[in-house]
Design a protein around this motif. Structure first.
Motif, mmCIF file in Angstrom:
data_model
loop_
_atom_site.group_PDB
_atom_site.id
_atom_site.type_symbol
_atom_site.label_atom_id
_atom_site.label_comp_id
_atom_site.label_asym_id
_atom_site.label_seq_id
_atom_site.Cartn_x
_atom_site.Cartn_y
_atom_site.Cartn_z
ATOM 1 N N THR A 181 0.881 -1.167 0.000
ATOM 2 C CA THR A 181 0.000 0.000 0.000
ATOM 3 C C THR A 181 0.919 1.217 0.000
ATOM 4 O O THR A 181 2.142 1.063 -0.045
ATOM 5 N N GLU A 182 0.352 2.398 0.111
ATOM 6 C CA GLU A 182 1.181 3.603 0.183
ATOM 7 C C GLU A 182 2.077 3.601 1.406
ATOM 8 O O GLU A 182 3.176 4.124 1.379
ATOM 9 N N SER A 183 1.608 3.005 2.507
ATOM 10 C CA SER A 183 2.336 3.123 3.767
ATOM 11 C C SER A 183 2.957 1.836 4.296
ATOM 12 O O SER A 183 3.692 1.876 5.278
ATOM 13 N N ARG A 184 2.681 0.700 3.672
ATOM 14 C CA ARG A 184 3.261 -0.542 4.199
ATOM 15 C C ARG A 184 3.412 -1.574 3.090
ATOM 16 O O ARG A 184 2.821 -1.451 2.019
ATOM 17 N N ALA A 185 4.208 -2.592 3.406
ATOM 18 C CA ALA A 185 4.425 -3.687 2.466
ATOM 19 C C ALA A 185 4.721 -4.955 3.260
ATOM 20 O O ALA A 185 5.212 -4.887 4.388
ATOM 21 N N GLY A 186 4.374 -6.078 2.668
ATOM 22 C CA GLY A 186 4.649 -7.351 3.314
ATOM 23 C C GLY A 186 4.671 -8.473 2.305
ATOM 24 O O GLY A 186 4.227 -8.311 1.160
ATOM 25 N N ILE A 187 5.190 -9.603 2.723
ATOM 26 C CA ILE A 187 5.292 -10.761 1.835
ATOM 27 C C ILE A 187 3.912 -11.373 1.641
ATOM 28 O O ILE A 187 3.218 -11.703 2.608
#
Length: 86
Positions: free
Chosen positions: A76-82
């Motif tokens: 997303t604009e503010s986070r990332a994950g596997i």
């Protein structure tokens, strides 16, 4: 292409050679179709999926028996994950 990547929130760390827009999602790089289908079916609240770089063995990057391990990243604009690992 850089302006399209910026417009859709793809940071340099997730960038690859291909960018696709599917509905409200952005798909960056060599993301396996299985993961795209999963995203579309479940309608996760993310901006999209990315496979950074061009890892050997990812869709379209087949190199005989060579297969690099890689992650599919949901962001997303503010986070990332596997999202998935190969």
């Amino acid at each position: 292409m850089q302006s399209i990547k910026r417009e859709h929130g793809i940071s340099r760390q997730f960038a690859s050679c291909h960018t696709a827009i599917i509905g409200d999602y952005v798909i960056e790089g060599h993301v396996p179709a299985k993961e795209i289908r999963k995203l579309l079916k479940n309608q996760y609240e993310v901006s999209g999926l990315a496979v950074p770089g061009m890892p050997a063995g990812s869709p379209g990057m087949e190199m005989g028996n060579r297969k690099d391990s890689y992650n599919v990243i949901a962001f997303t604009e503010s986070r990332a994950g596997i999202f998935a690992s190969y």
